[in-house]
Enzyme design. Structure first.
Site, PDB file in Angstrom:
ATOM      1  CD  GLU A   1      -2.566  -1.054   2.748  1.00 49.90           C
ATOM      2  OE1 GLU A   1      -2.300  -0.144   3.567  1.00 49.90           O
ATOM      3  OE2 GLU A   1      -3.392  -1.943   2.970  1.00 49.90           O
TER       4      GLU A   1
ATOM      5  CB  CYS B   1       2.256   7.248   3.788  1.00 50.28           C
ATOM      6  SG  CYS B   1       2.669   6.040   5.041  1.00 50.28           S
TER       7      CYS B   1
ATOM      8  CB  CYS C   1       5.280  -5.755   9.437  1.00 48.52           C
ATOM      9  SG  CYS C   1       6.475  -4.993  10.562  1.00 48.52           S
TER      10      CYS C   1
ATOM     11  CB  CYS D   1       2.768  -3.058  16.443  1.00 49.83           C
ATOM     12  SG  CYS D   1       4.496  -2.593  16.249  1.00 49.83           S
TER      13      CYS D   1
ATOM     14  CB  CYS E   1      -0.002  -2.709  13.287  1.00 52.12           C
ATOM     15  SG  CYS E   1       0.512  -2.489  11.591  1.00 52.12           S
TER      16      CYS E   1
ATOM     17  CB  CYS F   1      -0.205   0.914   8.595  1.00 52.50           C
ATOM     18  SG  CYS F   1       1.097  -0.221   8.379  1.00 52.50           S
TER      19      CYS F   1
HETATM   20  S1  SF4 Z   1       3.271  -0.621  13.287  1.00 47.89           S
HETATM   21 FE1  SF4 Z   1       2.811  -2.339  11.900  1.00 47.89          FE
HETATM   22  S2  SF4 Z   1       4.153  -2.036  10.131  1.00 47.89           S
HETATM   23 FE2  SF4 Z   1       4.952  -0.740  11.799  1.00 47.89          FE
HETATM   24  S3  SF4 Z   1       6.496  -2.027  12.842  1.00 47.89           S
HETATM   25 FE3  SF4 Z   1       4.567  -2.350  13.933  1.00 47.89          FE
HETATM   26  S4  SF4 Z   1       3.642  -4.181  12.938  1.00 47.89           S
HETATM   27 FE4  SF4 Z   1       5.244  -3.381  11.563  1.00 47.89          FE
END
Ligand code: SF4
Length: 385
Positions: free
Chosen positions: A91, A112, A119, A123, A126, A369
Site C-alpha cells: 500500500e 506514505c 511485517c 505490533c 497494526c 497501515c
Molecule cells: S506498526 Fe505495523 S508495520 Fe509498523 S512495525 Fe509495527 S507491525 Fe510493523
C-alpha cells in the site's frame, strides 16, 4: 531474475554503459525517461536507439506497479493497493497537505510508502503485521511507489471529463503514452507504510538516495521522514548517513509496561536503549525527532501516560504527534472519545511539550497501515474457496 533498472544509481548505470561502449549522454536520456517522464516500457524511450533498448531489456527488468485497488477521492487522502511482479500486495497513501477548499486543487502532497510485504514486528494494534512478514521490498519497488502514483495522477488529469475508461487500465495507458516531463506531484515522503523501514535498511537508503538525487526523484532529504518502531542499532547507523532525513519514532507508549503490552520490539530494545539511540542520533544530526503516538482507548490514553511522555519528549527535544486509533477489523482495540484525546494533548501542552492531535484523514477508507491489503487478500482467499 533480472535486476530492475530503477534499483541502479547514476554511477552504476554509467559504469554499465561504459562497459557496453555507449556514450555517457545516453545515461542522462535514460534517467530522464525513468524519473522525469515516468516511462513504463522500454518502447516508450523513443530517443534511445533500438539496439540499446534491446540491450537494456535483455539485461534489466523495468517493473511497474499495477494498481489493484484504490480508495478515496481526488483532493482527499487516497490509498493505493499495488500488486507487485510476484503477485504480492503493498500500500501507499497519498495525503494532500491542504485538502481542497471550495474546489481548489491541493498543491502539496505527502506520500506514505511501504518498505516490506507484511511485517515481522507484530505490533498488536497494526493490520500490517497480522499475517506476518513475507519479504523486503527491492530498491525499485520502493522508488516505483512515487512514480506509479504520479503516473496514475497524470492519467487522472488526462481523463478529466469522463475519458478514463477504468481504473485498472492505468499502467496500460502509461505504456502507450508516457508522461510529459513534469515537476513532482509528491513533494514529501513519509516512510511509515507497511513494514519496519529500518529492517530493510540497505534497500531503503539506496531508494531514498535515488529519490533524492537531482537526476532521480529530486525530493529533498529534509522532506523525507523515516519512521521506526524502535530498532536502536539501526537508528545509530542512520545517524552517520550523510543525508539529512527526518526521524520519527513510533512510540505509542511512554513506559516499558505499556510498550511491552502492544509492541513486542520493546522487549528487544526497551525504552532506555531506544532513548539512548535517539540521543546519539541527535548528537550527530542535531535534528528534531517526532514521537508518533497512536491513542488507543484504555491502553495508552490515560493522563498518567502524559507525564512520562512529556519527560521523554523534553529529554529528546521531540514533538509529539498524537493519532487517534483507526479501527482494524478483527482487532479488539478502539479509538478513545474525542474529549479524551483533547485532554491528553492539553496535558502535554501544559507540560510545555509541542504536541499535535492529528484528526486522522481517511479513517473511512481503511487508511490505517495494512488494512486494505488485508481486506483484499482475505476477499481473494474467500473467492478462491
Ligand atoms: S506498526 Fe505495523 S508495520 Fe509498523 S512495525 Fe509495527 S507491525 Fe510493523
Amino acid at each position: 531474475m533480472l535486476t530492475d533498472i530503477k534499483s541502479l544509481t547514476r554511477e552504476e548505470l554509467e559504469a554499465q554503459f561504459k562497459a557496453w561502449g555507449e556514450p555517457a549522454y545516453r545515461v542522462a536520456q535514460l534517467l530522464d525517461w525513468l524519473y522525469a517522464r515516468r516511462a513504463a516500457s522500454w518502447e516508450a524511450m523513443s530517443n534511445l536507439p533500438k539496439t540499446l533498448r534491446a540491450k537494456l531489456a535483455e539485461n534489466f527488468s523495468l517493473q511497474v506497479l499495477e494498481l489493484a485497488r484504490k480508495q478515496g477521492s481526488p483532493d482527499t487522502t487516497q490509498k493505493f493497493l499495488w500488486q507487485l511482479a510476484d503477485g504480492a500486495f503493498i500500500e501507499s497513501v497519498l495525503i494532500p497537505a491542504n485538502p481542497a477548499l471550495y474546489g481548489e486543487a491541493s498543491d502539496r502532497h505527502t506520500l506514505c510508502i511501504s518498505t516490506q510485504v507484511g511485517c515481522a514486528y507484530g505490533c498488536r494494534f497494526c493490520a500490517s503485521g497480522l499475517d506476518g512478514w513475507k519479504r523486503n521490498l527491492g530498491v525499485h519497488e520502493i522508488v516505483e511507489q512515487i512514480l506509479a502514483v504520479e503516473r496514475w495522477n497524470e492519467i487522472e488529469i488526462k481523463a478529466e471529463g469522463g475519458k478514463r475508461k477504468a481504473e485498472m487500465s492505468g499502467v496500460e495507458e502509461a505504456r502507450l503514452q508516457p508522461s510529459a516531463p513534469d515537476s513532482r506531484l509528491v513533494d514529501n515522503l513519509v516512510v511509515m507504510g507497511m513494514g519496519e523501514p529500518l529492517a530493510n535498511y540497505d534497500n531503503l537508503i539506496k531508494a531514498l538516495k535515488i529519490l533524492n538525487a537531482p537526476w532521480g526523484g529530486g525530493i529533498g532529504a529534509r522532506r523525507m521522514t523515516i519512521s521506526t518502531s524502535g530498532l536502536a542499532p539501526q537508528i545509530r547507523k542512520l545517524a552517520v548517513e550523510p543525508m539529512q532525513f527526518r526521524l520519527a519514532i513510533s512510540l505509542h507508549g511512554a513506559t516499558d509496561e505499556v510498550r511491552n503490552r502492544i509492541m513486542p520490539v520493546n522487549k528487544k530494545y526497551p525504552l532506555h536503549e531506544l532513548v539512548g539511540a535517539c540521543e546519539d542520533y541527535q548528537k550527530v544530526k542535531g535534528r528534531m525527532i517526532t514521537l508518533e503516538y497512536i491513542l488507543i482507548a484504555g491502553i495508552n490514553d490515560s493522563l498518567e501516560q502524559t507525564r512520562p511522555l512529556a519527560a521523554l519528549a523534553k529529554r529528546l527535544y521531540a514533538k509529539v504527534n498524537l493519532i487517534p486509533y483507526n479501527k482494524v477489523e478483527g482487532l479488539p482495540w478502539v479509538r478513545p472519545a474525542d474529549e479524551v484525546c483533547e485532554r491528553f494533548v492539553a496535558a502535554l501542552e501544559k507540560n510545555d511539550v509541542t504536541a499535535t492531535l492529528r484528526r486522522e484523514k481517511g479513517g473511512d477508507i481503511d487508511a490505517a497501515c495494512g488494512q486494505l491489503r488485508l481486506k483484499t487478500e482475505r476477499e481473494l482467499k474467500n473467492a478462491g474457496g
